[in-house]
Design an enzyme around this catalytic site. Sequence first.
Site, PDB file in Angstrom:
ATOM      1  N   SER A 135     -11.716  21.337 -41.494  1.00 57.67           N
ATOM      2  CA  SER A 135     -11.375  22.595 -40.821  1.00 57.67           C
ATOM      3  C   SER A 135     -11.813  23.757 -41.700  1.00 57.67           C
ATOM      4  CB  SER A 135      -9.861  22.655 -40.614  1.00 57.67           C
ATOM      5  OG  SER A 135      -9.435  23.948 -40.228  1.00 57.67           O
ATOM      6  N   TYR A 148      -1.108  21.371 -42.674  1.00 51.53           N
ATOM      7  CA  TYR A 148      -2.426  21.151 -42.067  1.00 51.53           C
ATOM      8  C   TYR A 148      -3.536  21.505 -43.059  1.00 51.53           C
ATOM      9  CZ  TYR A 148      -6.131  21.654 -38.511  1.00 51.53           C
ATOM     10  OH  TYR A 148      -7.284  21.544 -37.767  1.00 51.53           O
TER      11      TYR A 148
HETATM   12  P1  NAD Z   1      -7.056  18.247 -29.519  1.00 54.88           P
HETATM   13  O1  NAD Z   1      -5.598  18.357 -29.805  1.00 54.88           O
HETATM   14  O2  NAD Z   1      -7.540  18.588 -28.176  1.00 54.88           O
HETATM   15  O3  NAD Z   1      -7.586  16.768 -29.833  1.00 54.88           O
HETATM   16  C1  NAD Z   1      -7.053  15.972 -30.844  1.00 54.88           C
HETATM   17  C2  NAD Z   1      -7.158  14.532 -30.381  1.00 54.88           C
HETATM   18  O4  NAD Z   1      -6.645  13.694 -31.442  1.00 54.88           O
HETATM   19  C3  NAD Z   1      -6.302  14.245 -29.138  1.00 54.88           C
HETATM   20  O5  NAD Z   1      -7.042  13.514 -28.196  1.00 54.88           O
HETATM   21  C4  NAD Z   1      -5.132  13.470 -29.690  1.00 54.88           C
HETATM   22  O6  NAD Z   1      -4.541  12.571 -28.773  1.00 54.88           O
HETATM   23  C5  NAD Z   1      -5.786  12.737 -30.853  1.00 54.88           C
HETATM   24  N1  NAD Z   1      -4.809  12.242 -31.811  1.00 54.88           N
HETATM   25  C6  NAD Z   1      -3.719  12.894 -32.289  1.00 54.88           C
HETATM   26  N2  NAD Z   1      -3.027  12.086 -33.108  1.00 54.88           N
HETATM   27  C7  NAD Z   1      -3.699  10.905 -33.143  1.00 54.88           C
HETATM   28  C8  NAD Z   1      -3.499   9.685 -33.816  1.00 54.88           C
HETATM   29  N3  NAD Z   1      -2.420   9.481 -34.610  1.00 54.88           N
HETATM   30  N4  NAD Z   1      -4.396   8.691 -33.649  1.00 54.88           N
HETATM   31  C9  NAD Z   1      -5.460   8.873 -32.832  1.00 54.88           C
HETATM   32  N5  NAD Z   1      -5.703  10.004 -32.156  1.00 54.88           N
HETATM   33  C10 NAD Z   1      -4.826  11.006 -32.326  1.00 54.88           C
HETATM   34  O7  NAD Z   1      -7.734  19.163 -30.619  1.00 54.88           O
HETATM   35  P2  NAD Z   1      -9.269  19.264 -31.148  1.00 54.88           P
HETATM   36  O8  NAD Z   1      -9.538  20.658 -31.438  1.00 54.88           O
HETATM   37  O9  NAD Z   1     -10.183  18.514 -30.265  1.00 54.88           O
HETATM   38  O10 NAD Z   1      -9.124  18.500 -32.542  1.00 54.88           O
HETATM   39  C11 NAD Z   1     -10.154  17.667 -33.050  1.00 54.88           C
HETATM   40  C12 NAD Z   1     -10.229  17.827 -34.550  1.00 54.88           C
HETATM   41  O11 NAD Z   1     -10.707  19.141 -34.864  1.00 54.88           O
HETATM   42  C13 NAD Z   1      -8.898  17.687 -35.281  1.00 54.88           C
HETATM   43  O12 NAD Z   1      -9.094  16.956 -36.474  1.00 54.88           O
HETATM   44  C14 NAD Z   1      -8.522  19.107 -35.599  1.00 54.88           C
HETATM   45  O13 NAD Z   1      -7.660  19.195 -36.720  1.00 54.88           O
HETATM   46  C15 NAD Z   1      -9.882  19.704 -35.858  1.00 54.88           C
HETATM   47  N6  NAD Z   1      -9.969  21.170 -35.758  1.00 54.88           N
HETATM   48  C16 NAD Z   1      -9.650  21.801 -34.598  1.00 54.88           C
HETATM   49  C17 NAD Z   1      -9.749  23.181 -34.541  1.00 54.88           C
HETATM   50  C18 NAD Z   1      -9.444  23.955 -33.279  1.00 54.88           C
HETATM   51  O14 NAD Z   1      -9.340  25.192 -33.340  1.00 54.88           O
HETATM   52  N7  NAD Z   1      -9.327  23.335 -32.132  1.00 54.88           N
HETATM   53  C19 NAD Z   1     -10.153  23.895 -35.672  1.00 54.88           C
HETATM   54  C20 NAD Z   1     -10.452  23.221 -36.834  1.00 54.88           C
HETATM   55  C21 NAD Z   1     -10.358  21.834 -36.871  1.00 54.88           C
END
Ligand code: NAD
Length: 256
Positions: A135, A148
């Site tokens: 991130s 986080y």
């Molecule tokens: P999201 O919440 O839509 O997707 C996250 C996915 O991870 C979901 O499908 C959820 O069911 C799955 N998940 C959660 N816990 C889990 C577990 N224990 N085992 C398996 N799967 C699990 O959010 P996103 O934005 O698509 O997140 C994807 C990645 O990007 C994450 O690592 C998040 O930290 C990172 N990220 C997101 C953002 C943002 O602004 N959306 C920014 C920086 C980093």
Amino acid sequence: MGRLDGRVVIVTGAARGQGEQEARLFRAEGAEVLLADVLDDRGEALAKELGARYTHLDVGEEEDWQAAVATAKAAYGHVDGLVNNAGILRFHALVDTPLEEFMEVVRVNQTGCFLGVRTVAPELADGGTIVNTASYTGLTGMAGVGAYAASKHAVLGLTRVAALELAPRGIRVNAICPGAVDTAMANPARLDPDADPEQSVRALDGFYRKLVPLGRIGRPEEVARLALFLTSEDSSYITGQPFVIDGGWLAGVSVI
Ligand code: NAD
């Protein structure tokens, strides 16, 4: 010719958000994809739509990882890539963060990434790739998301060490560092069936206009294209690096 023809890639957290877009793009580029998540109904339906496979994988559970790798190998014979994408976000000031919440964030974001590397790397074909999702907050601080941010800093440490240790087999390990991206994590309206998604994105674009030089929230399809670059031969001489995709947010602040 697809950029991932003949490759087999496991994507965690693939049922929605960035993982969904990665699975879609990787399939479109010729990869066989094993979608993994804890959202089984959604993951199954998406895998069916894409002509891919789905497996239940809680990334914090060692046995689930072993089963996922066995599923991929039984279905496709080999594994060439892993995208450690699953993650969770919780909001609390550090002094108010319950230990249980801190440990759950570490379990999914950090331990999940560690278990993924540890379980999948020995099975990867030489020349394989691992992309870890860190991130923006893996490289800088942000008030209110201490657990986080700590877990995402750790993901970068894991990425660098894994890159060094796996380089002799030609396995490349890189990290993605997204800023704000329009998924359920940053846009909870995506989970509300009554909300208008276009309206919620317009509101978020307005909010990020002040914070982000490019003046909008990122789209999960944009992150998927970076994951594709790092999973394909296009990045053949790149390993151990964090790739920031944040609309310029981390570049600094503007005083004009
Ligand atoms: P999201 O919440 O839509 O997707 C996250 C996915 O991870 C979901 O499908 C959820 O069911 C799955 N998940 C959660 N816990 C889990 C577990 N224990 N085992 C398996 N799967 C699990 O959010 P996103 O934005 O698509 O997140 C994807 C990645 O990007 C994450 O690592 C998040 O930290 C990172 N990220 C997101 C953002 C943002 O602004 N959306 C920014 C920086 C980093």
